[in-house]
Design an enzyme around this catalytic site. Structure first.
Site, PDB file in Angstrom:
ATOM      1  N   CYS A 139      14.430   9.870   7.593  1.00 44.86           N
ATOM      2  CA  CYS A 139      14.639   9.610   8.758  1.00 44.86           C
ATOM      3  C   CYS A 139      15.830   9.421   9.773  1.00 44.86           C
ATOM      4  O   CYS A 139      15.849   9.442  10.651  1.00 44.86           O
ATOM      5  CB  CYS A 139      13.783   7.834   9.534  1.00 44.86           C
ATOM      6  SG  CYS A 139      12.328   7.833   7.962  1.00 44.86           S
ATOM      7  N   GLU A 158      10.567   0.207  10.401  1.00 44.01           N
ATOM      8  CA  GLU A 158      11.326   1.670  10.326  1.00 44.01           C
ATOM      9  C   GLU A 158      10.746   2.168  10.456  1.00 44.01           C
ATOM     10  O   GLU A 158      10.103   3.155  10.061  1.00 44.01           O
ATOM     11  CB  GLU A 158      11.734   1.513   9.491  1.00 44.01           C
ATOM     12  CG  GLU A 158      13.291   1.822   8.885  1.00 44.01           C
ATOM     13  CD  GLU A 158      13.285   2.927   8.570  1.00 44.01           C
ATOM     14  OE1 GLU A 158      13.439   4.381   9.204  1.00 44.01           O
ATOM     15  OE2 GLU A 158      13.064   3.292   7.047  1.00 44.01           O
ATOM     16  N   LYS A 214       0.793  -1.185  -0.001  1.00 41.56           N
ATOM     17  CA  LYS A 214       0.123   0.092   0.264  1.00 41.56           C
ATOM     18  C   LYS A 214       0.985   1.237   0.046  1.00 41.56           C
ATOM     19  O   LYS A 214       1.491   1.431   0.653  1.00 41.56           O
ATOM     20  CB  LYS A 214      -0.987  -0.069   1.134  1.00 41.56           C
ATOM     21  CG  LYS A 214      -1.693   1.419   1.527  1.00 41.56           C
ATOM     22  CD  LYS A 214      -1.905   1.950   2.520  1.00 41.56           C
ATOM     23  CE  LYS A 214      -1.496   2.819   2.751  1.00 41.56           C
ATOM     24  NZ  LYS A 214      -1.606   4.192   2.183  1.00 41.56           N
TER      25      LYS A 214
HETATM   26  C1  SIN Z   1      14.309   6.876   5.494  1.00 40.91           C
HETATM   27  O1  SIN Z   1      14.127   7.918   5.472  1.00 40.91           O
HETATM   28  O2  SIN Z   1      13.741   6.129   5.793  1.00 40.91           O
HETATM   29  C2  SIN Z   1      15.143   6.258   4.650  1.00 40.91           C
HETATM   30  C3  SIN Z   1      16.522   6.670   4.367  1.00 40.91           C
HETATM   31  C4  SIN Z   1      17.296   5.451   4.035  1.00 40.91           C
HETATM   32  O3  SIN Z   1      17.099   4.723   3.643  1.00 40.91           O
HETATM   33  O4  SIN Z   1      18.722   6.832   3.399  1.00 40.91           O
END
Ligand code: SIN
Length: 479
Positions: free
Chosen positions: A283, A249, A174
């Site tokens: 992230c 994650e 999704k």
């Molecule tokens: C993310 O922001 O979740 C992934 C960042 C990355 O794979 O470098």
């Protein structure tokens, strides 16, 4: 590029022409760039059915047969890199250069796991008596449901899809409502590559409808999610009903520690790269920069000079480094955090303001550097997801590590030092799943990406990444 009105991809069919539509907007211009159908419960149930049916055959193929299909898929993604990148920039806003980079990053997960699937080895263990043998084997978990974020519209799908398909699982994704077009284009290429019907399914719907179906259907054996800690917590609760295997994650709040023996040039460049990638919407973006007091002024001066060179604008135009923020909510969070910091005594050296056009729905924020930060400021505790770098002084390594670890998050951290034993000690003391040592861009297919504490469960990438899609079984053989 003309408007893209795409359909869901379920069981090898393109469906949903008659369903209500979700419109996709370019966050840089407010223009509608396409639409996708909004599936209801019935369609999601059909998707689970299709993935379940396809599992029987796909899981029985040899790793080499699956690898062949995945390699074709990798090649097609690479051959269509420019088109995918343009779609991504139009729906996500990230600069075209970053979108191209993301397509390559996304493709790397398909190629790498095509090979890694051939190395899913079991074990033979000494038995409990001379007549017993223990064989440990690994088998695909089954149907996988994935919920992916808008900040990496391609790579966060393939980082899950590559290992899942290589392991012999079938897959339902999704995509987010903001960036479903890239996901459906990836499905088109999978179809062309010979991924059998039902092995990959893309269903656009709202998160509630999706999770209500997939987490209440015992045929779905695995949920994988990239997104906020808040949502991850809810999913974990929902997944407890059927004890579904889960990978999460989640959010981060990355500290950067710049020691007095760092290569200043490198520390500045790498911190800028980490902080401002995707307009600060990753992230693992640097979220707090701690600089040792003796080099604080020198670092700040160079850092501001580098940030000055960043150009804000529509990511489709060449030379743009900072695209728009994804939406008004994201923009308001950045504004609120900057205001809070300034009210509590921070100083703004560059940026500090945005450009919001609420009528069109476009939200840009200038690359910003704040200094004299303190622990009681919201930005030093809560993920910013925007192009703002807050800088704070530290005196000793112990203090830097204490400040860095004073967070419920544990995804990525960074340290800059030329001293090997200092670097190892600091890195080992950091409660983070990823440590970039003199490296602001540590993400790569070979490495096990993931977080500690409230940043998540499980790993994506590397040899660890495929384990998330495998069950372990042992055969106790009585001779
Ligand atoms: C993310 O922001 O979740 C992934 C960042 C990355 O794979 O470098």
């Amino acid at each position: 590029m003309k408007r893209l009105d795409l359909l869901n991809y379920i069981g090898g069919e393109w469906t949903g022409k008659d369903l209500e539509k979700i419109e996709v907007t370019n966050p840089a211009t407010g223009e509608i760039v396409g639409s996708v159908p909004k599936a209801g419960e019935q369609e999601v149930k059909r998707t689970v059915e299709a993935a379940h049916r396809a599992f029987a055959e796909w899981s029985k193929k040899t790793a080499a047969e699956r690898a062949q299909v995945l390699r074709n898929y990798y090649q097609l993604i690479m051959d269509n890199r420019d088109e995918l990148a343009e779609i991504m920039t139009r729906e996500n806003g990230k600069p075209l250069r970053e979108s191209r980079g993301e397509v390559e990053y996304a493709a790397s997960f398909i190629e790498w796991y095509a090979e890694e699937g051939k190395r899913v080895y079991g074990r033979t263990v000494p038995g409990k008596s001379e007549n017993h043998r223990i064989h440990v084997i690994k088998q695909p978990v089954g149907v996988v449901a994935a919920i992916t974020p808008w900040n990496f519209p391609a790579a966060m799908i393939t980082r899950k899809l590559g290992p899942a398909l290589a392991a012999g699982c079938t897959f339902i994704v999704k995509p987010p409502e903001q960036t479903p077009l890239t996901a459906l284009k990836l499905a088109e290429l999978a179809e062309q590559a010979g991924v059998p019907k039902g092995v990959l399914n893309v269903v656009c719907t709202d998160p509630e409808t999706f999770t209500n179906v997939v987490l209440n259907d015992a045929r779905v054996r695995k949920l994988t999610f990239t997104g906020s800690t808040e949502v991850g917590r809810l999913l974990m609760k929902k997944a407890s009903e059927n004890i579904v295997k889960i990978s999460l994650e989640l959010g981060g709040h990355a500290p950067v520690i710049v020691c007095d023996d760092a290569d200043l040039e490198q520390a500045v460049k790498m911190t800028v790269a980490s902080k401002f990638r995707n307009s600060g919407q990753t992230c693992i973006c640097a979220n707090r920069v701690y600089v040792q007091s003796s080099i604080y002024d020198a670092f700040v001066e160079k850092f501001v000079d580098e940030v000055k060179t960043l150009k804000v604008g529509n990511g489709i135009e060449e030379g743009v480094d900072i695209g728009p923020l994804i939406d008004e909510q994201g923009y308001e969070k950045v504004e609120r955090q900057v205001k809070d910091a300034l009210e509590k005594g921070a100083k703004c050296l560059i940026g500090g303001k945005g450009r919001a056009d609420r009528e069109r729905g476009t939200f840009f924020y200038e690359p910003t550097v704040l200094i004299d930060m303190k622990e009681n400021m919201e930005m030093m505790r809560v993920e910013t997801f925007g192009p703002v770098a807050p800088v704070q002084k530290f005196e000793t390594d112990e203090e830097a590590v204490r400040l860095a670890n004073d967070s419920p998050y544990g995804l990525a951290a960074y340290v800059f030092t030329q001293n090997v034993s200092r670097g190892i000690k600091i890195a080992e003391g950091l409660e983070y799943g990823i440590v970039g040592w003199n490296d602001g861009l540590p993400s790569t297919v070979q490495a096990p990406f993931g977080g500690m504490k409230q940043s998540g469960l499980g790993r994506e990438g590397g040899s660890e990444g495929i384990e998330e899609y495998l069950e372990v079984k042992y055969l106790s053989i009585n001779l």
